[in-house]
Design a protein around this motif. Structure first.
Motif, short mmCIF file in Angstrom:
data_model
loop_
_atom_site.label_atom_id
_atom_site.label_comp_id
_atom_site.label_asym_id
_atom_site.label_seq_id
_atom_site.Cartn_x
_atom_site.Cartn_y
_atom_site.Cartn_z
N VAL A 179 4.15 -28.89 -5.04
CA VAL A 179 5.30 -29.59 -4.47
C VAL A 179 5.05 -29.93 -3.01
CG1 VAL A 179 7.75 -29.44 -3.92
CG2 VAL A 179 6.90 -28.51 -6.08
N ALA A 180 4.39 -29.03 -2.28
CA ALA A 180 4.18 -29.23 -0.85
C ALA A 180 3.08 -30.24 -0.55
CB ALA A 180 3.83 -27.90 -0.19
N PHE A 181 2.13 -30.39 -1.45
CA PHE A 181 0.97 -31.25 -1.18
C PHE A 181 1.33 -32.68 -0.80
CE2 PHE A 181 -2.36 -34.18 -2.62
CZ PHE A 181 -3.42 -33.75 -1.82
N PRO A 182 2.18 -33.38 -1.59
CA PRO A 182 2.48 -34.78 -1.22
C PRO A 182 3.19 -34.92 0.12
CG PRO A 182 3.92 -34.04 -3.00
CD PRO A 182 2.86 -33.00 -2.83
N ILE A 183 4.05 -33.97 0.47
CA ILE A 183 4.76 -34.10 1.73
C ILE A 183 3.85 -33.78 2.91
CG2 ILE A 183 5.66 -31.73 1.81
CD1 ILE A 183 7.46 -34.99 2.83
N VAL A 184 2.93 -32.83 2.74
CA VAL A 184 1.97 -32.52 3.81
C VAL A 184 1.05 -33.70 4.05
CG1 VAL A 184 0.01 -31.07 4.46
CG2 VAL A 184 2.03 -30.04 3.42
N THR A 185 0.52 -34.28 2.97
CA THR A 185 -0.36 -35.45 3.13
C THR A 185 0.42 -36.65 3.65
OG1 THR A 185 -0.02 -36.00 0.78
CG2 THR A 185 -1.96 -34.70 1.35
#
Length: 305
Positions: free
Chosen positions: A94-100
């Motif tokens: 879940v965090a990956f797209p927002i971090v990128t």
């Protein structure tokens, strides 16, 4: 009161998603991701995330004696379960797209994307000048008619290139294409004009075409050839299609790939790997700055206007 870290983490992720999408709308970068006709839907998503955030915030602090008792064996998350590898992986996904999203700035699609997608018809064996003529981009003929969308109200938010047209305006611009000896490939009608020219190439041979686009040089082109191209966004950048014209210009070798140019040329029938296709013989070519709105979008026709 007991602090629930996992509920806090969920609230943090929802807050970041809300902030990310809100920032895209504030800066105008949202159009680098989606067709502007979905702008309203995207704004509704921001509101939806914000509402979920408010709900989630109330779960971070709870009374110590407050707990949920299942009368059955349950697998759902109460927000205070022990950490496990599975749970860590779930949060990471879940965090990956927002971090990128925050770390990688939005960028305009360029020639490297065009190369990955493929542009000119690459297979050989076609019949030169025959009935098996293919367009510059495979499937280009189907792009236009499928994406002319009827809007039943004149109330709308104008797209960057003003693609909302009444039936009368649309028919008038299409008639102008057919009758004029000098064709201006404007952003609002670019995809429609492109499809019409590919469908009826012989009817437009000898006419002058004026357009702007970025330079793409596909492997196999001669030194005096390049492609003046545009990205057509139907829904979002994931479905971006590359359309444009194979162009011959004596100074083509000096023009850098990805450079934006304004070009004027005479339309002829060219040949690429045995297939006939539109070819522009450039009479003038000028390097220009990349426009603030580099993409083009299908025409949206309004009924009753």
């Amino acid at each position: 009161m007991k602090f629930h870290f996992q509920h806090f983490l969920k609230a943090l992720l929802l807050g970041l998603f809300t902030l990310f999408f809100a920032n895209l709308h504030i800066t105008g970068d949202i159009i680098k991701y989606i067709n502007p006709k979905y702008d309203y839907m995207s704004k509704m998503t921001v509101i939806f995330f914000f509402v979920l955030l408010l709900i989630q915030v109330t779960r971070i602090w709870q009374e110590k004696h407050t707990h949920h008792v299942c009368s059955h064996r349950c697998d759902h998350d109460h927000g205070n379960s022990h950490w496990s590898l599975r749970r860590v992986v779930s949060y990471s996904i879940v965090a990956f797209p927002i971090v990128t999203g925050f770390m990688v700035p939005p960028a305009t699609l360029d020639a490297s994307i065009a190369a990955n997608k493929g542009f000119l018809v690459s297979q050989g064996g076609g019949q030169s000048g025959g009935t098996e003529r293919k367009s510059l981009m495979e499937g280009a003929e189907s792009l236009v008619e499928k994406e002319d969308i009827d809007i039943y109200s004149s109330e709308h938010v104008p797209l960057p290139n003003e693609n909302y047209l009444s039936e009368q305006e649309y028919d008038g611009k299409l008639r102008l294409l057919q009758e004029s000896e000098s064709i201006q490939m404007t952003e609002d009608m670019f995809s429609t004009y492109y499809g019409e020219i590919n469908d009826n190439l012989e009817s437009y041979v000898g006419k002058t075409i004026k357009m702007s686009g970025f330079v793409f040089k596909e492997e196999g082109l001669t030194g005096n050839q390049l492609v003046i191209s545009r990205f057509l966004i139907t829904h979002c950048v994931a479905d971006a299609s590359i359309i444009g014209f194979l162009t011959e210009f004596t100074g083509a070798v000096t023009i850098q790939e990805d450079a934006w140019v304004e070009i004027e040329g005479v339309l002829e029938v060219g040949n690429y790997n045995g297939y006939d296709l539109p070819l522009l013989k450039a009479t003038s070519l000028n390097v220009v700055e990349e426009p603030s709105e580099p993409y083009i979008y299908p025409v949206l026709k309004m009924l009753g206007n």
